[in-house]
Design a protein around this motif. Structure first.
Motif, PDB file in Angstrom:
ATOM      1  N   ILE A   1       6.859   4.617 -11.972  1.00  0.00           N
ATOM      2  CA  ILE A   1       5.464   4.187 -11.908  1.00  0.00           C
ATOM      3  C   ILE A   1       5.300   3.007 -12.865  1.00  0.00           C
ATOM      4  CG2 ILE A   1       3.057   4.832 -12.293  1.00  0.00           C
ATOM      5  CD1 ILE A   1       4.274   6.348  -9.938  1.00  0.00           C
ATOM      6  N   LEU A   2       4.801   1.912 -12.326  1.00  0.00           N
ATOM      7  CA  LEU A   2       4.552   0.707 -13.127  1.00  0.00           C
ATOM      8  C   LEU A   2       3.091   0.344 -12.907  1.00  0.00           C
ATOM      9  CD1 LEU A   2       5.933  -1.490 -14.881  1.00  0.00           C
ATOM     10  CD2 LEU A   2       6.305  -2.777 -12.776  1.00  0.00           C
ATOM     11  N   THR A   3       2.262   0.521 -13.925  1.00  0.00           N
ATOM     12  CA  THR A   3       0.825   0.411 -13.704  1.00  0.00           C
ATOM     13  C   THR A   3       0.089  -0.318 -14.817  1.00  0.00           C
ATOM     14  OG1 THR A   3      -1.170   1.727 -13.273  1.00  0.00           O
ATOM     15  CG2 THR A   3       0.408   2.652 -14.812  1.00  0.00           C
ATOM     16  N   THR A   4      -1.066  -0.824 -14.474  1.00  0.00           N
ATOM     17  CA  THR A   4      -1.973  -1.408 -15.462  1.00  0.00           C
ATOM     18  C   THR A   4      -2.710  -0.301 -16.199  1.00  0.00           C
ATOM     19  OG1 THR A   4      -2.336  -3.231 -13.929  1.00  0.00           O
ATOM     20  CG2 THR A   4      -3.909  -3.026 -15.728  1.00  0.00           C
TER      21      THR A   4
ATOM     22  N   ASP B   1      -5.123   2.545   0.828  1.00  0.00           N
ATOM     23  CA  ASP B   1      -4.786   3.609   1.784  1.00  0.00           C
ATOM     24  C   ASP B   1      -4.109   4.842   1.187  1.00  0.00           C
ATOM     25  OD1 ASP B   1      -1.785   3.503   2.176  1.00  0.00           O
ATOM     26  OD2 ASP B   1      -2.195   1.516   2.966  1.00  0.00           O
ATOM     27  N   ARG B   2      -3.352   4.698   0.143  1.00  0.00           N
ATOM     28  CA  ARG B   2      -2.759   5.858  -0.541  1.00  0.00           C
ATOM     29  C   ARG B   2      -2.262   5.385  -1.894  1.00  0.00           C
ATOM     30  NH1 ARG B   2       1.366   8.404   3.217  1.00  0.00           N
ATOM     31  NH2 ARG B   2      -0.477   8.181   4.480  1.00  0.00           N
ATOM     32  N   ASP B   3      -2.645   6.079  -2.961  1.00  0.00           N
ATOM     33  CA  ASP B   3      -2.196   5.591  -4.267  1.00  0.00           C
ATOM     34  C   ASP B   3      -0.745   5.989  -4.523  1.00  0.00           C
ATOM     35  OD1 ASP B   3      -2.018   8.169  -5.542  1.00  0.00           O
ATOM     36  OD2 ASP B   3      -4.128   8.101  -6.085  1.00  0.00           O
ATOM     37  N   GLY B   4      -0.170   5.391  -5.557  1.00  0.00           N
ATOM     38  CA  GLY B   4       1.236   5.620  -5.845  1.00  0.00           C
ATOM     39  C   GLY B   4       1.561   7.062  -6.179  1.00  0.00           C
ATOM     40  N   LEU B   5       0.610   7.767  -6.811  1.00  0.00           N
ATOM     41  CA  LEU B   5       0.855   9.162  -7.168  1.00  0.00           C
ATOM     42  C   LEU B   5       0.904  10.054  -5.931  1.00  0.00           C
ATOM     43  CD1 LEU B   5      -1.432   9.401 -10.335  1.00  0.00           C
ATOM     44  CD2 LEU B   5       1.038   9.050 -10.232  1.00  0.00           C
ATOM     45  N   ALA B   6       0.149   9.684  -4.896  1.00  0.00           N
ATOM     46  CA  ALA B   6       0.194  10.437  -3.633  1.00  0.00           C
ATOM     47  C   ALA B   6       1.429  10.063  -2.819  1.00  0.00           C
ATOM     48  CB  ALA B   6      -1.070  10.165  -2.818  1.00  0.00           C
ATOM     49  N   ALA B   7       1.843   8.796  -2.908  1.00  0.00           N
ATOM     50  CA  ALA B   7       3.005   8.335  -2.137  1.00  0.00           C
ATOM     51  C   ALA B   7       4.329   8.842  -2.720  1.00  0.00           C
ATOM     52  CB  ALA B   7       3.022   6.805  -2.082  1.00  0.00           C
ATOM     53  N   ALA B   8       4.379   9.047  -4.035  1.00  0.00           N
ATOM     54  CA  ALA B   8       5.637   9.418  -4.706  1.00  0.00           C
ATOM     55  C   ALA B   8       6.338  10.636  -4.093  1.00  0.00           C
ATOM     56  CB  ALA B   8       5.399   9.621  -6.199  1.00  0.00           C
ATOM     57  N   PRO B   9       5.646  11.792  -3.929  1.00  0.00           N
ATOM     58  CA  PRO B   9       6.354  12.942  -3.359  1.00  0.00           C
ATOM     59  C   PRO B   9       6.787  12.722  -1.909  1.00  0.00           C
ATOM     60  CG  PRO B   9       4.032  13.476  -3.787  1.00  0.00           C
ATOM     61  CD  PRO B   9       4.288  12.134  -4.373  1.00  0.00           C
ATOM     62  N   GLU B  10       6.036  11.894  -1.166  1.00  0.00           N
ATOM     63  CA  GLU B  10       6.420  11.601   0.219  1.00  0.00           C
ATOM     64  C   GLU B  10       7.691  10.755   0.253  1.00  0.00           C
ATOM     65  OE1 GLU B  10       3.251  10.432   2.931  1.00  0.00           O
ATOM     66  OE2 GLU B  10       1.793  11.048   1.416  1.00  0.00           O
ATOM     67  N   ILE B  11       7.799   9.822  -0.685  1.00  0.00           N
ATOM     68  CA  ILE B  11       9.014   8.996  -0.769  1.00  0.00           C
ATOM     69  C   ILE B  11      10.200   9.876  -1.164  1.00  0.00           C
ATOM     70  CG2 ILE B  11      10.151   7.132  -2.060  1.00  0.00           C
ATOM     71  CD1 ILE B  11       7.371   5.758  -2.184  1.00  0.00           C
ATOM     72  N   ARG B  12       9.976  10.776  -2.126  1.00  0.00           N
ATOM     73  CA  ARG B  12      11.048  11.688  -2.546  1.00  0.00           C
ATOM     74  C   ARG B  12      11.512  12.561  -1.387  1.00  0.00           C
ATOM     75  NH1 ARG B  12      11.376  13.592  -7.715  1.00  0.00           N
ATOM     76  NH2 ARG B  12      13.321  14.513  -6.966  1.00  0.00           N
TER      77      ARG B  12
ATOM     78  N   GLY C   1       0.836  -1.202   0.000  1.00  0.00           N
ATOM     79  CA  GLY C   1       0.000   0.000   0.000  1.00  0.00           C
ATOM     80  C   GLY C   1       0.864   1.242   0.000  1.00  0.00           C
ATOM     81  N   GLY C   2       0.246   2.397  -0.264  1.00  0.00           N
ATOM     82  CA  GLY C   2       0.994   3.642  -0.366  1.00  0.00           C
ATOM     83  C   GLY C   2       1.658   4.082   0.929  1.00  0.00           C
ATOM     84  N   ALA C   3       0.916   4.034   2.041  1.00  0.00           N
ATOM     85  CA  ALA C   3       1.490   4.457   3.321  1.00  0.00           C
ATOM     86  C   ALA C   3       2.643   3.539   3.720  1.00  0.00           C
ATOM     87  CB  ALA C   3       0.403   4.462   4.401  1.00  0.00           C
ATOM     88  N   GLU C   4       2.457   2.235   3.500  1.00  0.00           N
ATOM     89  CA  GLU C   4       3.515   1.277   3.814  1.00  0.00           C
ATOM     90  C   GLU C   4       4.733   1.521   2.920  1.00  0.00           C
ATOM     91  OE1 GLU C   4       4.276  -3.577   4.100  1.00  0.00           O
ATOM     92  OE2 GLU C   4       2.514  -2.820   3.041  1.00  0.00           O
ATOM     93  N   ALA C   5       4.498   1.891   1.668  1.00  0.00           N
ATOM     94  CA  ALA C   5       5.600   2.160   0.739  1.00  0.00           C
ATOM     95  C   ALA C   5       6.484   3.297   1.245  1.00  0.00           C
ATOM     96  CB  ALA C   5       5.047   2.497  -0.647  1.00  0.00           C
ATOM     97  N   VAL C   6       5.855   4.348   1.770  1.00  0.00           N
ATOM     98  CA  VAL C   6       6.619   5.481   2.304  1.00  0.00           C
ATOM     99  C   VAL C   6       7.479   5.019   3.483  1.00  0.00           C
ATOM    100  CG1 VAL C   6       6.455   7.757   3.380  1.00  0.00           C
ATOM    101  CG2 VAL C   6       4.887   7.148   1.528  1.00  0.00           C
ATOM    102  N   ALA C   7       6.884   4.236   4.385  1.00  0.00           N
ATOM    103  CA  ALA C   7       7.613   3.760   5.566  1.00  0.00           C
ATOM    104  C   ALA C   7       8.754   2.815   5.188  1.00  0.00           C
ATOM    105  CB  ALA C   7       6.635   3.055   6.518  1.00  0.00           C
TER     106      ALA C   7
ATOM    107  N   LEU D   1       9.665   1.030  -7.414  1.00  0.00           N
ATOM    108  CA  LEU D   1       8.656   0.739  -8.437  1.00  0.00           C
ATOM    109  C   LEU D   1       7.300   0.858  -7.758  1.00  0.00           C
ATOM    110  CD1 LEU D   1       9.998  -2.408 -10.333  1.00  0.00           C
ATOM    111  CD2 LEU D   1      10.168  -0.032 -10.991  1.00  0.00           C
ATOM    112  N   LEU D   2       6.504   1.824  -8.189  1.00  0.00           N
ATOM    113  CA  LEU D   2       5.221   2.121  -7.548  1.00  0.00           C
ATOM    114  C   LEU D   2       4.051   1.803  -8.460  1.00  0.00           C
ATOM    115  CD1 LEU D   2       5.488   5.689  -5.927  1.00  0.00           C
ATOM    116  CD2 LEU D   2       4.968   3.565  -4.744  1.00  0.00           C
TER     117      LEU D   2
END
Length: 201
Positions: free
Chosen positions: A80-83, A59-70, A35-41, A52-53
């Motif tokens: 971003i790797l998406t369907t 809980d949070r999509d990859g586009l919202a998590a990206a700037p937090e990870i940065r 999930g997005g929040a877990e990805a940031v942590a 790879l998001l």
């Protein structure tokens, strides 16, 4: 060795990606998230070179998590790797600081090559999607219009949306009306459908 983290909510897909990347001598999967929040942590803890998001996650999509990870790991590259190869998603990904945008149905061998190119400082974008994004134009919705349209997507009343977003009912009506007009829809439901199909929400 390039340190890679995977954020993908489908366990089977995540496992397949980990196995695929594990075959490459210069790539190491150092963390996984569903999930997005877990990805940031996980990114903050493992400090990967590349994340790879997926876009659509709990809980949070990859586009919202990206700037937090940065923000947590400034040197980390976001891929971003998406369907969902939607033009609006590509624009939002670039705005969020992504270095790559690839669709999942691309050839497997291209993923490892794309990771190496991103680490070398290149931008990697699916060519067909880049062309579609240019022809689609920018997202016509303001951030507040997106918020109001998203909040009303489940059929919530104007009063419910107003309470949830701490706005007056008149302001909510104005934002909804503006959003409906901007996307060329006849009503709120059609506006949500159109905006989602373009990747604007």
């Amino acid at each position: 060795m390039i340190r890679v983290m995977l954020a993908e909510d489908q366990r089977m897909v995540r496992g397949a990606l980990a196995a695929l990347l594990g075959l490459e001598a210069d790539l190491e999967v150092v963390g996984e998230a569903s999930g997005g929040a877990e990805a940031v942590a996980v990114a903050a803890r493992t400090r990967p070179d590349v994340v790879l998001l997926d876009i659509e996650m709990p809980d949070r999509d990859g586009l919202a998590a990206a700037p937090e990870i940065r923000a947590a790991v400034p040197d980390c590259k976001i891929m971003i790797l998406t369907t969902f190869g939607r033009p609006g998603y590509l624009r939002r990904a670039m705005e969020a600081g992504a270095s790559a945008f690839l669709v999942k149905d691309g050839p497997a061998q291209e993923l490892a090559a794309a990771i190496r190119r991103v680490v070398a400082g290149e931008r990697v974008i699916d060519p067909a999607l880049a062309a579609a994004a240019l022809s689609a134009g920018p997202n016509p919705l303001s951030p507040r219009e997106r918020d109001v349209l998203e909040a009303g997507a489940d059929g919530s009343t104007v009063a419910d949306i107003a309470g949830r977003l701490h706005l007056s009912e008149g302001t909510v009506r104005n934002y909804l009306s503006s959003a409906i007009n901007k996307v060329g829809a006849r009503n709120r439901i059609e506006a949500v459908h159109t905006a989602r199909a373009q990747g604007w929400l």
